[in-house]
Design a protein around this motif. Structure first.
Motif, PDB file in Angstrom:
ATOM      1  N   ARG A   1      17.865-106.604  -4.781  1.00 42.22           N
ATOM      2  CA  ARG A   1      16.572-105.936  -4.985  1.00 42.22           C
ATOM      3  C   ARG A   1      15.416-106.878  -4.686  1.00 42.22           C
ATOM      4  O   ARG A   1      14.372-106.434  -4.197  1.00 42.22           O
ATOM      5  CB  ARG A   1      16.491-105.409  -6.421  1.00 42.22           C
TER       6      ARG A   1
ATOM      7  N   VAL B   1      18.531 -94.657 -14.052  1.00 38.95           N
ATOM      8  CA  VAL B   1      17.987 -95.424 -12.934  1.00 38.95           C
ATOM      9  C   VAL B   1      17.630 -96.808 -13.458  1.00 38.95           C
ATOM     10  O   VAL B   1      16.795 -96.941 -14.349  1.00 38.95           O
ATOM     11  CB  VAL B   1      16.740 -94.738 -12.329  1.00 38.95           C
TER      12      VAL B   1
ATOM     13  N   VAL C   1      19.155 -89.186  -5.712  1.00 38.07           N
ATOM     14  CA  VAL C   1      19.323 -89.810  -7.028  1.00 38.07           C
ATOM     15  C   VAL C   1      19.186 -88.755  -8.125  1.00 38.07           C
ATOM     16  O   VAL C   1      20.000 -88.710  -9.056  1.00 38.07           O
ATOM     17  CB  VAL C   1      18.313 -90.963  -7.234  1.00 38.07           C
TER      18      VAL C   1
ATOM     19  N   ILE D   1      20.733 -96.536  -1.775  1.00 43.18           N
ATOM     20  CA  ILE D   1      21.124 -96.232  -3.152  1.00 43.18           C
ATOM     21  C   ILE D   1      22.388 -97.017  -3.479  1.00 43.18           C
ATOM     22  O   ILE D   1      23.427 -96.841  -2.835  1.00 43.18           O
ATOM     23  CB  ILE D   1      21.375 -94.722  -3.352  1.00 43.18           C
TER      24      ILE D   1
ATOM     25  N   TRP E   1      17.365 -98.541  -4.514  1.00 42.20           N
ATOM     26  CA  TRP E   1      17.577 -97.826  -5.773  1.00 42.20           C
ATOM     27  C   TRP E   1      18.827 -98.400  -6.411  1.00 42.20           C
ATOM     28  O   TRP E   1      19.822 -98.644  -5.725  1.00 42.20           O
ATOM     29  CB  TRP E   1      17.852 -96.346  -5.523  1.00 42.20           C
TER      30      TRP E   1
ATOM     31  N   LYS F   1      13.984 -98.310  -9.438  1.00 38.61           N
ATOM     32  CA  LYS F   1      13.524 -97.221  -8.581  1.00 38.61           C
ATOM     33  C   LYS F   1      13.085 -97.783  -7.239  1.00 38.61           C
ATOM     34  O   LYS F   1      12.264 -98.693  -7.169  1.00 38.61           O
ATOM     35  CB  LYS F   1      12.361 -96.497  -9.264  1.00 38.61           C
ATOM     36  N   GLY F   2      13.648 -97.219  -6.173  1.00 40.22           N
ATOM     37  CA  GLY F   2      13.319 -97.661  -4.831  1.00 40.22           C
ATOM     38  C   GLY F   2      12.400 -96.699  -4.125  1.00 40.22           C
ATOM     39  O   GLY F   2      11.730 -95.876  -4.751  1.00 40.22           O
TER      40      GLY F   2
ATOM     41  N   SER G   1      15.947 -90.179  -0.578  1.00 36.10           N
ATOM     42  CA  SER G   1      16.710 -90.912  -1.588  1.00 36.10           C
ATOM     43  C   SER G   1      16.384 -90.457  -3.006  1.00 36.10           C
ATOM     44  O   SER G   1      17.280 -90.334  -3.845  1.00 36.10           O
ATOM     45  CB  SER G   1      16.453 -92.417  -1.459  1.00 36.10           C
ATOM     46  N   GLY G   2      15.118 -90.209  -3.285  1.00 31.99           N
ATOM     47  CA  GLY G   2      14.733 -89.765  -4.624  1.00 31.99           C
ATOM     48  C   GLY G   2      15.407 -88.462  -5.003  1.00 31.99           C
ATOM     49  O   GLY G   2      15.831 -88.270  -6.147  1.00 31.99           O
TER      50      GLY G   2
END
Length: 112
Positions: free
Chosen positions: A85, A27, A11, A38, A92, A30-31, A7-8
């Protein structure tokens, strides 16, 4: 092992593509870098904000889902993603302001 990219990385790619297209991306939350969901806030001046995310389609393939809360929902989009969240700290949240945001999101999240 999953065939999905972390995922990072997705993103980062989305933000880079947004910037390269002359837009602005940030962002908001941040997850989990490896596998967090996402959620993308599409913000365009003069248009209502929308929420997009990758999800399963009717035959199991990944599709882009419009997760925008219904009009009149308490709190609007910001409250909606904050509630999500609070239940999913791996989530994310990314905001994009760019022409063709939906296509950019689809090309980034669904081509994996």
């Amino acid at each position: 092992m999953s065939g999905r990219l972390p995922s990072g990385l997705l993103v980062s790619a989305m933000l880079r593509r947004c910037n390269d297209a002359g837009g602005f991306g940030v962002v908001l939350a941040k997850g989990d870098a490896g596998g967090g969901t996402i959620l993308v806030v599409v913000a365009r001046p003069g248009e209502p904000d929308r929420l997009l995310e990758r999800g399963p389609g009717p035959t199991g393939e990944s599709i882009l889902i419009d997760s925008t809360p219904a009009a009149g929902t308490d709190g609007g989009i910001a409250d909606y993603w904050r509630r999500r969240r609070s239940r999913d700290p791996d989530l994310w949240v990314v905001e994009l302001d760019v022409a063709g945001a939906e296509q950019l999101v689809a090309e980034t999240l669904l081509t994996v």
